[in-house]
Design an enzyme around this catalytic site. Sequence first.
Site, PDB file in Angstrom:
ATOM      1  N   SER A 144       0.582  -1.244   0.171  1.00 51.11           N
ATOM      2  CA  SER A 144       0.097  -0.060  -0.224  1.00 51.11           C
ATOM      3  C   SER A 144       0.968   1.321  -0.112  1.00 51.11           C
ATOM      4  O   SER A 144       1.947   1.645  -0.608  1.00 51.11           O
ATOM      5  CB  SER A 144      -0.485  -0.568   0.752  1.00 51.11           C
ATOM      6  N   ASP A 239      -9.908  -4.601  -4.949  1.00 52.07           N
ATOM      7  CA  ASP A 239      -9.153  -2.747  -4.356  1.00 52.07           C
ATOM      8  C   ASP A 239      -9.793  -1.684  -5.713  1.00 52.07           C
ATOM      9  O   ASP A 239      -9.063  -1.855  -6.451  1.00 52.07           O
ATOM     10  CB  ASP A 239      -7.592  -3.586  -4.215  1.00 52.07           C
ATOM     11  N   HIS A 269      -7.995  -5.349  -1.333  1.00 51.25           N
ATOM     12  CA  HIS A 269      -6.625  -4.523  -0.364  1.00 51.25           C
ATOM     13  C   HIS A 269      -6.346  -5.156   1.231  1.00 51.25           C
ATOM     14  O   HIS A 269      -7.308  -5.027   1.688  1.00 51.25           O
ATOM     15  CB  HIS A 269      -7.415  -2.826  -0.236  1.00 51.25           C
TER      16      HIS A 269
END
Length: 297
Positions: A144, A239, A269
């Site tokens: 991320s 995601d 995610h």
Amino acid sequence: MPLSPKIQARGIQLLLGRMMSRVHKDLRFTDIPKRTEALSVETDAGPVRCTVYRPPTGTGTPAPVYVNFHGGGFVVGRPEQDDHICRYIAATAGCVVINVDYATAPQRPFPAALTQAYDVTAWVAGNGPAHGWDGSRLALGGHSAGANLTAAVCRMSRDRGTFSPRLQILDSAPLDQLADPATKRSLIAKPLLSPQLMRVFTAAYVPDPADRGDPLVSPALADDLAGLPPALVITAEHDRLRDEGDAYAKALEAAGVPVTHRVFEAVDHYFTHTGPVPEGKAAIDLMATAVRDALSR
């Protein structure tokens, strides 16, 4: 009166910090022993605490090294959330792993985290003999926000010619901080990342909107990707960040960068931390195998 972005970000730090350090019990790799030590690295943005993971068995010669940057929207500072990944990579790839506790917003906005990420990686590359690793065989990666930092550090290393990573791993990376998060679609009704949460993260990390198109903030907006390190790009089907990750993988490939791109189906995610377990394990194993292959040459 609406709360300021700084106050919202502080609230998220308090709410999400503990939750993000929890990893699915079946993804913790409890069978892999933990050999760690603490390290502090001086950078142009202040000292940075790092955790050094050693391979569970000796390597004879100095082991190669992998630098890890955790996620958390540039706001949550919980490097221990990646403990399972760091231990797995150290054991599977037979390398030293450096887990970096970089500065977070809103207390330390851009470019503090990036300066620290770059300086730590450059230090790792240049100081191997004193610490028992081979800095000339180096890879880096993140999850991320940490994947965004990875892409930016690779860009800086290319432009400055300071060190040459053999691999960059981008797992569920936010790569376009300029686009309105509401335009980032998911195939499911309630994905983990909401537009409001993403706006808070961006406003905290990059308070000046004029900076959000900078390629060091939004690597996907760069038009000069040639010469970047080989990449493993992992995206999750559900995601909101999937499309920009997919597009970046294609752009790297078009620029002549060797790319392995894998879309994991039916996951959202952060699945490398929360599961589903089979897909999470497969993604972590893909990372570790890619590191081993890149650094064994």
